[in-house]
Design a protein around this motif. Sequence first.
Motif, PDB file in Angstrom:
ATOM      1  N   TYR A 185       0.840  -1.001   0.225  1.00  0.00           N
ATOM      2  CA  TYR A 185       0.490   0.067   0.359  1.00  0.00           C
ATOM      3  C   TYR A 185       0.831   1.282   0.396  1.00  0.00           C
ATOM      4  N   ALA A 186       1.659   0.940   1.179  1.00  0.00           N
ATOM      5  CA  ALA A 186       2.682   2.723   0.892  1.00  0.00           C
ATOM      6  C   ALA A 186       3.094   2.200   0.007  1.00  0.00           C
ATOM      7  N   LEU A 187       3.914   1.358  -1.345  1.00  0.00           N
ATOM      8  CA  LEU A 187       4.382   1.644  -2.625  1.00  0.00           C
ATOM      9  C   LEU A 187       3.754   2.223  -3.248  1.00  0.00           C
ATOM     10  N   LEU A 188       2.593   1.806  -3.109  1.00  0.00           N
ATOM     11  CA  LEU A 188       1.453   2.693  -4.524  1.00  0.00           C
ATOM     12  C   LEU A 188       0.969   3.861  -3.657  1.00  0.00           C
ATOM     13  N   MET A 189       0.531   4.207  -2.576  1.00  0.00           N
ATOM     14  CA  MET A 189      -0.224   4.876  -2.620  1.00  0.00           C
ATOM     15  C   MET A 189       0.312   6.270  -2.193  1.00  0.00           C
ATOM     16  N   ARG A 190       2.281   6.012  -1.194  1.00  0.00           N
ATOM     17  CA  ARG A 190       1.804   6.881  -0.821  1.00  0.00           C
ATOM     18  C   ARG A 190       3.337   7.214  -1.579  1.00  0.00           C
ATOM     19  N   SER A 191       4.395   6.674  -1.504  1.00  0.00           N
ATOM     20  CA  SER A 191       5.968   6.417  -2.302  1.00  0.00           C
ATOM     21  C   SER A 191       6.120   7.398  -3.801  1.00  0.00           C
ATOM     22  N   MET A 192       6.497   8.274  -3.835  1.00  0.00           N
ATOM     23  CA  MET A 192       6.981   9.312  -5.210  1.00  0.00           C
ATOM     24  C   MET A 192       7.337   8.950  -6.324  1.00  0.00           C
ATOM     25  N   ALA A 193       9.072   8.181  -5.307  1.00  0.00           N
ATOM     26  CA  ALA A 193       9.333   7.784  -6.488  1.00  0.00           C
ATOM     27  C   ALA A 193       9.002   6.865  -7.242  1.00  0.00           C
ATOM     28  N   GLN A 194       9.295   6.897  -8.481  1.00  0.00           N
ATOM     29  CA  GLN A 194       9.050   5.625  -9.702  1.00  0.00           C
ATOM     30  C   GLN A 194      10.455   4.339 -10.027  1.00  0.00           C
ATOM     31  N   SER A 195       8.525   3.190  -9.249  1.00  0.00           N
ATOM     32  CA  SER A 195       9.482   2.419 -10.374  1.00  0.00           C
ATOM     33  C   SER A 195       8.986   1.087 -10.967  1.00  0.00           C
ATOM     34  N   GLN A 196       9.565  -0.010 -11.399  1.00  0.00           N
ATOM     35  CA  GLN A 196       8.175  -1.121 -12.583  1.00  0.00           C
ATOM     36  C   GLN A 196       7.799  -0.760 -11.889  1.00  0.00           C
ATOM     37  N   ILE A 197       7.677  -1.717 -10.000  1.00  0.00           N
ATOM     38  CA  ILE A 197       6.916  -2.551  -9.693  1.00  0.00           C
ATOM     39  C   ILE A 197       5.836  -2.046  -9.145  1.00  0.00           C
ATOM     40  N   LYS A 198       5.960  -0.309  -8.846  1.00  0.00           N
ATOM     41  CA  LYS A 198       4.444   0.495  -8.432  1.00  0.00           C
ATOM     42  C   LYS A 198       3.753   0.800  -9.742  1.00  0.00           C
ATOM     43  N   SER A 199       4.545   1.090 -11.016  1.00  0.00           N
ATOM     44  CA  SER A 199       3.742   1.212 -12.712  1.00  0.00           C
ATOM     45  C   SER A 199       3.418   0.265 -12.470  1.00  0.00           C
ATOM     46  N   TRP A 200       3.595  -1.567 -12.339  1.00  0.00           N
ATOM     47  CA  TRP A 200       3.014  -1.941 -12.259  1.00  0.00           C
ATOM     48  C   TRP A 200       1.515  -2.489 -11.618  1.00  0.00           C
ATOM     49  N   GLY A 201       1.719  -2.123 -10.617  1.00  0.00           N
ATOM     50  CA  GLY A 201       1.003  -2.327  -9.921  1.00  0.00           C
ATOM     51  C   GLY A 201      -0.127  -1.251 -10.079  1.00  0.00           C
ATOM     52  N   MET A 202       0.051   0.503 -11.039  1.00  0.00           N
ATOM     53  CA  MET A 202      -1.146   0.867 -10.971  1.00  0.00           C
ATOM     54  C   MET A 202      -1.348   1.032 -12.319  1.00  0.00           C
ATOM     55  N   ARG A 203      -1.254   0.293 -13.151  1.00  0.00           N
ATOM     56  CA  ARG A 203      -1.497  -0.340 -14.408  1.00  0.00           C
ATOM     57  C   ARG A 203      -2.727  -1.929 -13.776  1.00  0.00           C
ATOM     58  N   LEU A 204      -2.584  -2.508 -13.068  1.00  0.00           N
ATOM     59  CA  LEU A 204      -3.403  -3.374 -12.137  1.00  0.00           C
ATOM     60  C   LEU A 204      -4.642  -2.581 -11.349  1.00  0.00           C
ATOM     61  N   MET A 205      -3.677  -1.400 -11.127  1.00  0.00           N
ATOM     62  CA  MET A 205      -5.091  -0.221  -9.949  1.00  0.00           C
ATOM     63  C   MET A 205      -6.228   0.347 -10.815  1.00  0.00           C
TER      64      MET A 205
END
Length: 120
Positions: free
Chosen positions: A61-81
């Motif tokens: 949750y913190a990685l997806l919602m709170r983290s400002m840094a971009q990463s491949q995991i975050k972009s993958w999670g945002m696509r899933l979201m």
Amino acid sequence: MAALTFKAAVDDPTRFKRSRTVGAHFGLTPRRYPPGEHDNPGRISKAGDSDVRAALYAAGYALLMRSMAQSQIKSWGMRLMRTKGRRRAVVAVARKLAVLLHRMWIDVTEFRQDQVGGTA
């Protein structure tokens, strides 16, 4: 905190034959019914240690919602979201974090953000 909780719960990383089974051990995979005919893709099995599952969920949750840094995991999670919804995306990211933590522990490597990729 999530990494420490994970390490304390796993204790010996060699007891898992593959890193992908760590997510199932902590109940972060869809529930399966015995005959194998029915899948319930929305519910997780909730097997294993609930404290570790909660710590991994909080980290996802913190990685997806709170983290400002971009990463491949975050972009993958945002696509899933966008396609599956927030809760499913957070659980998927938590499962991926568990797999990554286990693989890093087995290989004795540090996290390299540029080499994280693939699908869960």
